[in-house]
Design an enzyme around this catalytic site. Sequence first.
Site, short mmCIF file in Angstrom:
data_model
loop_
_atom_site.label_atom_id
_atom_site.label_comp_id
_atom_site.label_asym_id
_atom_site.label_seq_id
_atom_site.Cartn_x
_atom_site.Cartn_y
_atom_site.Cartn_z
N CYS A 60 0.99 -1.20 -0.08
CA CYS A 60 -0.05 0.08 -0.07
C CYS A 60 0.87 1.12 0.03
O CYS A 60 0.36 2.29 -0.08
CB CYS A 60 -0.88 0.15 1.10
SG CYS A 60 -0.01 0.14 2.67
N TYR A 61 2.03 1.23 0.21
CA TYR A 61 2.88 2.31 0.05
C TYR A 61 2.94 3.01 -1.17
O TYR A 61 3.55 2.37 -2.27
CB TYR A 61 4.58 2.10 0.63
CG TYR A 61 4.44 1.62 1.94
CD1 TYR A 61 3.56 1.86 3.01
CD2 TYR A 61 5.69 1.05 2.51
CE1 TYR A 61 3.59 1.56 4.23
CE2 TYR A 61 5.83 1.01 3.85
CZ TYR A 61 4.86 0.87 4.67
OH TYR A 61 4.97 0.73 6.06
N SER A 62 2.28 4.34 -1.22
CA SER A 62 2.42 5.21 -2.42
C SER A 62 1.84 4.32 -3.79
O SER A 62 2.44 4.32 -4.60
CB SER A 62 3.65 5.59 -2.60
OG SER A 62 4.24 6.61 -1.90
N GLY A 64 1.87 1.18 -4.33
CA GLY A 64 2.61 0.03 -4.88
C GLY A 64 4.17 0.52 -5.56
O GLY A 64 5.01 -0.08 -5.84
#
Length: 320
Positions: A60-62, A64
């Site tokens: 979920c960071y940025s 993907g």
Amino acid sequence: MEYTELGKSGIKVSRLCLGCMSFGDPASKMHAWTLDPEESEAIIRHALGLGINFFDTANCYSGGTSEEYLGRAIRKNIARDKVVLASKVYFNEGNLSKKAISREIDGTLQRLGTDYLDLYIIHRFDYGTPIEETMEALHSLVKEGKVRALGASAMYGYQFYNMQLAARDNGWTPFVSMQNHYNPLYREDERELIPVCKQMNVALTPYSPLAAGRVARPAWTADTMRSKTDTVAQGKYDSTEEADKAIAERVHVLAQKYGATMTQVSLAWHFAKGVAAPIIGATKAKYLDDAAGAFDVALTEEDVAYIDEPYQPHKIVGAL
């Protein structure tokens, strides 16, 4: 750099882990302060030069793109088997259902550009999926060779204990690491979760080990893009600023005593507490150099008690 084993996994990791939430496309609207591919690679290359081999990201960071940037930098700078790549699953459709886990691991591997993950971490506890379904799905990834080891993140002690029991009772793969919220300003997990982890020989790899900079500098806030826009960190720490400043001030006193930085004293506090590898986020190479100096600071039991003494109970932040 110092190294340790991740629980009983046989996986050797540096005692500093580079957190990759700082990398990714800001257009994803997760954070305004993330670094582009070239800037991310420069930080990752510098970390490798310091001997850091442990990298933590999430699906979920940025959107993907953190996984994409990390994978690209690793492929360009070091052999895959020389690094330990960790990613996470939960904040996605289906959370920790069997279907979601099967789908999300494939997306993570594709974005990282690798055919296996060293450590797969559940980002939170899923109240909507039976524990047995989650643990069996995770175990299947290990059997298939997509994942080498499993980890968990912020949750209550009883939840983690029950998941470990499910693994033990069914012959499934247990967790070897816990990525929980822990630092001198937030110690609620010392009540139950951390003792459970130590009982089960689970490695502690806490996130936010510097309380978003609050125990890394004399001033509570900084004139940076992240400090100004990181509403998550503000929500974690600013409501208890008045009480917690006393702890940060004591870290500053010890830094002066030892001729060290507050970052180094704060990380030395983690090592004195038995932490395996705190997760350090960095947008500048100098922050990693600073963190690496923590191995030259050895706090006494009296020093740790001096930092701990002003602590007041906090509301739970991290576990859902």
